[in-house]
Enzyme design. Structure first.
Site, PDB file in Angstrom:
ATOM      1  N   CYS A   7       3.312  -4.699   6.808  1.00 41.56           N
ATOM      2  CA  CYS A   7       2.912  -4.433   5.432  1.00 41.56           C
ATOM      3  C   CYS A   7       4.062  -3.817   4.636  1.00 41.56           C
ATOM      4  O   CYS A   7       5.063  -3.375   5.192  1.00 41.56           O
ATOM      5  CB  CYS A   7       1.712  -3.490   5.404  1.00 41.56           C
ATOM      6  SG  CYS A   7       0.162  -4.266   5.936  1.00 41.56           S
TER       7      CYS A   7
ATOM      8  N   HIS B 178       0.830  -1.206   0.000  1.00 43.79           N
ATOM      9  CA  HIS B 178       0.000   0.000   0.000  1.00 43.79           C
ATOM     10  C   HIS B 178       0.861   1.252   0.000  1.00 43.79           C
ATOM     11  O   HIS B 178       2.090   1.204   0.126  1.00 43.79           O
ATOM     12  CB  HIS B 178      -0.959  -0.004   1.197  1.00 43.79           C
ATOM     13  CG  HIS B 178      -0.311   0.002   2.545  1.00 43.79           C
ATOM     14  ND1 HIS B 178       0.219   1.141   3.123  1.00 43.79           N
ATOM     15  CD2 HIS B 178      -0.103  -0.992   3.450  1.00 43.79           C
ATOM     16  CE1 HIS B 178       0.703   0.857   4.311  1.00 43.79           C
ATOM     17  NE2 HIS B 178       0.535  -0.440   4.537  1.00 43.79           N
TER      18      HIS B 178
END
Length: 399
Positions: free
Chosen positions: A194, A178
């Site tokens: 992440c 992301h």
């Protein structure tokens, strides 16, 4: 002497003919006033660790004007199938191989910090979400509550969303590729596992990949490959989780160098190998006998024209009589004040700040802020992040 001058240098997209294993080229740029290594890194497609380890001795947040800065834009491709996304945690860099094209796109990334490590293995992109909202995991709720910074259950899309404006969930449950609202963490271990990209990079990747794109995550701190008639070694420090494997990893790359050298009846300079491994600066360096050393290859780097305004470089608005501000304790050293102002400007979200001088003493003034409440929040952030005494200052109009 450098090999030439250029207005721009390729930083993301590289052609790969056949089994070519090294892409890109070293470059240099001369800094301008108010530049930081973070600004230069982002503009030229590098992460913070990339540029700082390649420029030892430079103060990342207080560069002198006309400072020669090395841009380490040459990379040895990871040992992995050239299919979809390959992420090498060791150098915090992603490589994307589009289908049926002799091309690779590469981006610096932020990854999981120690204790929240990004997992290794094979997975895939299972969805694509533009303007995602973020449902805060319970573990992160607890962490923020302990820090006195509670979060809502859901953070909608917008500038306060840590996912940025594009997210691609992976087959590993709870892990995503992301964007970020804190772009100056790219190239560091900053996330809860992440994979983060600069906002401009995640948008580019989002447009290129499709659901089902394979993603392979590896940890390869030591890479060796032939580039034309030269054998190169690229070295990075293993991440802390794999630190105890360092001797084994170095032994493996030495065996790889021996194997590659034997293919062309070449002779490895093992003292040079030791130097590169000890330096671990991420710069692909020749390691054959009579090969060029680091000084020689950096002296030949392409001289890049400074663009004038670096992409994403923080801007600081002037304070007016109606603005609230925060003033820090005094500094006797101008460089310390300059460093603090630069670091505040590069927090996420930014705290606009500038260095001011009065009677030979320096302070940092942060602002403008539009309300007493916002000013108190910013003062608390500065105090907690930098352990400094700060004073909220009322607008002149309200005094």
């Amino acid at each position: 002497m450098t090999t030439g001058r250029a207005d721009i240098v390729e930083s993301h997209a590289f052609s790969i003919a056949g089994q070519e294993q090294i892409v890109g080229a070293l470059a240099v740029v001369d800094s301008q006033r108010d530049d930081t290594l973070s600004d230069l890194a982002r503009h030229f497609g590098l992460g913070f660790t990339d540029i700082t380890i390649a420029n030892p001795g430079l103060e990342p947040w207080a560069l002198p004007e006309d400072q020669r800065v090395l841009l380490p834009l040459q990379f040895i491709l990871p040992e992995a199938s050239r299919n979809g996304v390959v992420l090498n945690l060791a150098n915090m860099r992603m490589f994307y191989y589009p289908k049926d094209r002799q091309k690779v796109l590469t981006f610096p990334v932020g990854i999981g910090r120690d204790g929240w490590n990004t997992p290794l293995g094979m997975t895939k992109i299972v969805a694509k979400k533009a303007n995602p909202s973020w449902t805060v995991p319970e573990s992160i709720h607890r962490e923020h509550q302990l820090l006195g910074d509670p979060l809502p259950k859901v953070i909608p899309s917008g500038p306060d969303n840590p996912l940025g404006y594009y997210a691609m969930p992976l087959g590993f449950t709870g892990y995503l590729i992301h964007g970020t609202n804190k772009p100056y963490g790219i190239g560091m271990q900053v996330s809860h596992g992440c994979v983060q990209l600069y906002p401009e990079d995640v948008e580019m990747l989002f447009e290129q990949v499709s659901v089902g794109t394979p993603v392979r995550i590896v940890h390869q701190p030591y890479l060796a490959a032939w580039g034309q008639d030269t054998l190169y070694l690229e070295a990075h420090r293993p991440l802390e989780k794999w630190g105890k494997q360092d001797k084994k990893l170095q032994k493996a790359v030495r065996a790889k160098l021996s194997e590659l050298a034997a293919e062309k009846n070449a002779v490895v300079d093992w003292l040079r190998v030791d130097e590169v491994l000890n330096r671990a600066d991420g710069i692909p360096t020749p390691v054959l006998q009579d090969g060029e050393d680091l000084a020689a290859i950096t002296a030949q780097a392409l001289q890049v024209q400074h663009p004038g305004r670096l992409y994403g470089q923080p801007a600081v608005n002037e304070l007016t009589d109606s603005d609230w501000s925060v003033v820090t304790e005094s500094f006797t050293n101008e460089a310390d004040a300059q460093k603090l102002a630069a670091m505040l400007n590069h927090l996420g979200p930014q705290i606009p700040a500038r260095k001011v001088e009065k009677d030979g003493v320096f302070q940092v003034v942060a602002g403008p802020f539009k309300s007493k409440k916002e000013t108190k929040i910013m003062a608390k952030r500065i105090q907690s992040s930098f352990d400094l005494e700060v004073t909220p200052v009322k607008p002149l109009a309200n005094r």
